[in-house]
Design an enzyme around this catalytic site. Structure first.
Site, PDB file in Angstrom:
ATOM      1  N   LEU A  10       0.843  -1.127  -0.188  1.00 12.02           N
ATOM      2  CA  LEU A  10      -0.032   0.074   0.066  1.00 12.02           C
ATOM      3  C   LEU A  10       0.887   1.370  -0.064  1.00 12.02           C
ATOM      4  O   LEU A  10       0.499   2.335  -0.371  1.00 12.02           O
ATOM      5  CB  LEU A  10      -0.977   0.098   1.218  1.00 12.02           C
ATOM      6  CG  LEU A  10      -1.796  -1.046   1.312  1.00 12.02           C
ATOM      7  CD1 LEU A  10      -2.705  -1.225   2.643  1.00 12.02           C
ATOM      8  CD2 LEU A  10      -3.079  -1.200   0.144  1.00 12.02           C
ATOM      9  N   THR A  14       9.327   6.405   5.692  1.00  9.87           N
ATOM     10  CA  THR A  14      10.574   6.541   6.297  1.00  9.87           C
ATOM     11  C   THR A  14      10.887   5.382   7.191  1.00  9.87           C
ATOM     12  O   THR A  14      11.945   4.648   7.074  1.00  9.87           O
ATOM     13  CB  THR A  14      10.553   7.717   7.164  1.00  9.87           C
ATOM     14  OG1 THR A  14      10.094   8.949   6.069  1.00  9.87           O
ATOM     15  CG2 THR A  14      12.252   8.045   7.607  1.00  9.87           C
ATOM     16  N   GLY A  16       8.847   2.517   7.618  1.00 15.71           N
ATOM     17  CA  GLY A  16       8.571   1.009   7.269  1.00 15.71           C
ATOM     18  C   GLY A  16       7.697   1.385   6.110  1.00 15.71           C
ATOM     19  O   GLY A  16       7.334   2.163   5.450  1.00 15.71           O
ATOM     20  N   SER A  17       7.343  -0.228   5.859  1.00 13.57           N
ATOM     21  CA  SER A  17       6.121  -0.295   4.406  1.00 13.57           C
ATOM     22  C   SER A  17       4.997  -0.799   5.027  1.00 13.57           C
ATOM     23  O   SER A  17       4.804  -1.556   6.018  1.00 13.57           O
ATOM     24  CB  SER A  17       7.102  -1.109   3.291  1.00 13.57           C
ATOM     25  OG  SER A  17       7.266  -2.435   3.969  1.00 13.57           O
ATOM     26  N   VAL A  18       3.761  -0.368   4.265  1.00 16.19           N
ATOM     27  CA  VAL A  18       2.683  -1.080   4.570  1.00 16.19           C
ATOM     28  C   VAL A  18       2.199  -1.835   3.752  1.00 16.19           C
ATOM     29  O   VAL A  18       2.157  -1.443   2.338  1.00 16.19           O
ATOM     30  CB  VAL A  18       1.825   0.294   4.615  1.00 16.19           C
ATOM     31  CG1 VAL A  18       0.273  -0.159   5.164  1.00 16.19           C
ATOM     32  CG2 VAL A  18       2.348   1.255   5.788  1.00 16.19           C
ATOM     33  N   LYS A  33       2.001  -3.067   9.013  1.00 17.56           N
ATOM     34  CA  LYS A  33       3.207  -2.162   8.858  1.00 17.56           C
ATOM     35  C   LYS A  33       4.519  -2.945   9.273  1.00 17.56           C
ATOM     36  O   LYS A  33       4.590  -3.444  10.565  1.00 17.56           O
ATOM     37  CB  LYS A  33       2.968  -1.099   9.805  1.00 17.56           C
ATOM     38  CG  LYS A  33       3.875   0.110   9.716  1.00 17.56           C
ATOM     39  CD  LYS A  33       3.595   1.289  10.522  1.00 17.56           C
ATOM     40  CE  LYS A  33       4.673   2.459  10.281  1.00 17.56           C
ATOM     41  NZ  LYS A  33       4.320   3.575  11.086  1.00 17.56           N
ATOM     42  N   ASP A 125       1.375  15.226  13.998  1.00 19.11           N
ATOM     43  CA  ASP A 125       1.435  15.146  12.586  1.00 19.11           C
ATOM     44  C   ASP A 125      -0.133  14.878  11.989  1.00 19.11           C
ATOM     45  O   ASP A 125      -0.167  14.069  10.952  1.00 19.11           O
ATOM     46  CB  ASP A 125       2.195  13.634  12.232  1.00 19.11           C
ATOM     47  CG  ASP A 125       2.659  13.724  10.746  1.00 19.11           C
ATOM     48  OD1 ASP A 125       2.638  14.971  10.109  1.00 19.11           O
ATOM     49  OD2 ASP A 125       3.015  12.797  10.298  1.00 19.11           O
TER      50      ASP A 125
END
Length: 622
Positions: A10, A14, A16-18, A33, A125
């Protein structure tokens, strides 16, 4: 991790990847994640802010952390799956939201934020990408990677939140900020929900403060003394700007909405309402049932049965390159063919027909239980599909509203958005065809959009529209405030126009010559510096400039520059003194006379028998 099957990626950020996954036991869709760094103990994992905050937060408008898995020193977070984020929801629409929808979205955001603040955290954020949606009916706050505990000790890091939603105290490098920075971000998001354009699209931290000043006006020292202390500590001076009424920039917002945004976007963080106080604002007291509906609370089960994800395809994000910390950020977008911009179609704002809000009552708002109905096992029949990126975020400067009118005529406005922040090669080549290196763009030609970054839509705002009112709009305001105009060389402007005011129609007037005069035509020169720089001249006439191959330098005395004669003697050429000399006091300057004195040399000494007569030259006896 063998209990889950990964389906497609998805997003990649910075930290991690999802991935999109599915539970092998229940078939439930989840977002996984995967952290990039390795974790060698559970204590390391449990100290992560995201784990510490999310394991304490259980709310209908906060994303749910289902479980944490550590396997082979890799850490995995298992979250509930959401279809899209708020940015994608706005981007994929071709009509503005009605105010009733915006009110419901804002209510859910503030409900989740109030819950987070109540439990001792602030997000740091908040932005549309971190607000996950199942359509506009269900919104949840996600990505607590930057969250801090309210009781934690400052100083905090100065870089938090995406720049467009960053509070002024953070921009001025305060180290003692707190939960009001989330309220500021929510106010900016609320304005964007009405217009689909960021309210403060700064290109840098300093430009962000300028954009805020242009809308809110320069803060008074008495209104925010701490801000002036922060500014002086970093040698910054606030630009002097007059505030703009938000109603001018957001004409489709009701007066209650404008009032709420004004309160949340206060320079002084102490004067901003808390999330709980904002929920009690008259904007929400309209008798409308707010909060997620029952079938949307159970919409994830619909996704499990109906959503069959396609094969992974590379996503084509066209937004500014930013870190992607969002845990569920972006469903994989599919490449979209180029197509013409579709104008936004406005929906009649509901405040025109809604009954005036009743007076504020304590008992009216104390019904949070009714806002979160119980889950009903109803399955909608509409399939949910992922939608790819269609265009970048729309900007100020493209819509011109008639003052005092509703949004009904928004369909007639040019609301197309650029599909990229970078200039397209077609537009760049078109500019090259239409411009030669020796002339300015013709009066009727569009100015090429090759400005960088945030100014990509400025050329659209420069088109004149005789059918629409010339009320003070965001387009006109930002144009007045711009430090330069596209397609206009500021050096030539100062050269030709002198002290004249340059407006948005500068390239349509006669200040800029369209072509150079013919070679050898009458040349009128004026003295550009009477006190010094004796040889500096500037073209004053409409005939243009003299190319360098027609000039020749003679001698070093005074560094004069003469025009090379074109088929006639130098005596036939004189400098024409026109009205340009009248403005200088003192004696008139006759370059011909003076230069001839400098150029004329003594006659050479005659030679004797082909040799130089040194005695005749220097004196003495033969």
């Amino acid at each position: 991790m063998n209990r889950y099957t990964t389906m497609r990626q998805l997003g990649d950020g910075t930290y991690g990847s999802v991935l999109m996954g599915k539970s092998n036991e229940s078939g439930e869709l989840v977002a996984i994640k995967r952290m990039k760094r390795k974790f060698y103990s559970w204590d390391e994992c449990m100290n992560l802010r995201e784990v510490k905050s999310l394991k304490k937060l259980n709310h209908a408008n906060v994303i749910k952390l289902k479980e944490v898995i550590r396997e082979n020193d890799h850490l995995y977070f298992i979250f509930e799956y959401m279809k899209e984020n708020l940015y994608q929801l706005m981007k994929d629409r071709n009509k503005l939201f009605p105010e009733s929808v915006i009110r419901n979205i804002m209510y859910q955001i503030l409900q989740g934020l109030a819950f987070i603040h109540k439990h001792g955290f602030f997000h740091r954020d908040m932005k549309p990408e971190n607000l996950l949606c199942m359509g506009p009916e269900l919104v949840k706050i996600a990505d607590f990677g930057l969250a801090r505990e309210l009781r934690s000790q400052p100083p905090y890091t100065d870089y938090v939140s995406t720049r467009w939603y960053r509070a002024p105290e953070v921009l001025l490098r305060s180290s003692v900020y707190s939960s009001p920075i989330d309220v500021w971000a929510v106010g900016s998001i609320m304005a964007e929900l009405y217009t689909f354009r960021p309210l403060f699209p700064g290109t840098s931290e300093v430009d962000e403060i300028f954009k805020i000043c242009q809308v809110l006006g320069t803060p008074k020292k008495s209104d925010w003394p701490e801000g002036y202390q922060l500014a002086s500590s970093m040698n910054f001076r606030f630009p002097q700007c007059i505030p703009i009424n938000l109603k001018t920039l957001i004409p489709n917002a009701s007066s209650e909405a404008i009032q709420l945004m004004t309160e949340m976007l206060n320079w002084d963080p102490k004067k901003r309402p808390t999330a709980s106080q904002a929920l009690k604002h008259p904007y929400f007291q309209v008798g409308q049932v707010l909060g997620p509906s029952a079938h949307h609370l159970d919409a994830k089960q619909t996704l499990h049965k109906q959503l069959q994800p396609p094969e992974p395809k590379p996503s084509s994000s066209e937004r500014d390159p930013k870190p992607l910390p969002n845990i569920l950020d972006q469903p994989a977008g599919q490449p979209q063919p180029k197509q013409g911009h579709q104008p936004l179609q406005a929906i009649q704002p509901p405040q025109n027909t809604v009954v005036q809000p009743p007076p504020k009552q304590q008992g009216h708002h104390k019904q949070p239980q009714t806002m979160f109905p119980s889950i009903v096992k109803t399955i909608p029949t509409n399939p949910v599909s992922t939608v790819g990126h269609k265009g970048a975020r729309r900007r100020w400067g493209q819509t011109v509203f008639k003052s005092g009118d509703s949004c009904d005529n928004i369909e007639d406005c040019d609301l197309g958005a650029s599909h990229s922040k970078k200039p397209s090669m077609d537009a760049f080549k078109e500019k090259k065809k239409k411009e030669s290196p020796f002339r300015f763009p013709e009066a009727g030609l569009p100015v090429s959009n090759h400005l960088k970054g945030e100014n990509r839509n400025l050329h659209a705002s420069l088109k004149s529209d005789t059918n629409l009112s010339t009320a003070s709009t965001a387009k006109q305001y930002y144009l007045k405030q711009s430090r330069y105009l596209p397609g206009v060389n500021p050096k030539n402007v100062s050269l030709v126009a002198g002290g004249k005011d340059i407006n948005s129609h500068s390239w349509n007037n006669q200040l800029f010559p369209k072509s150079l005069g013919s070679m050898g035509a009458d040349l009128a020169f004026k003295r550009s510096n009477a006190a010094g720089n004796l040889g500096s001249y500037s073209a004053y006439s409409q005939t243009g400039c003299v190319p360098s191959f027609l000039k020749k330098e003679v001698g070093s005395a005074g560094q004069r520059i003469h025009l090379a004669p074109l088929g006639a003697s130098a005596a036939d050429y004189t400098w024409s003194t026109k009205t340009g000399q009248g403005q200088f006091s003192g004696r008139t300057y006759n370059p011909t006379a003076k230069n001839l004195n400098i150029v004329n040399r003594t006659q050479p000494v005659p030679s004797v028998h082909g040799r130089t007569d040194w005695v005749a030259k220097y004196g003495g006896h033969r």
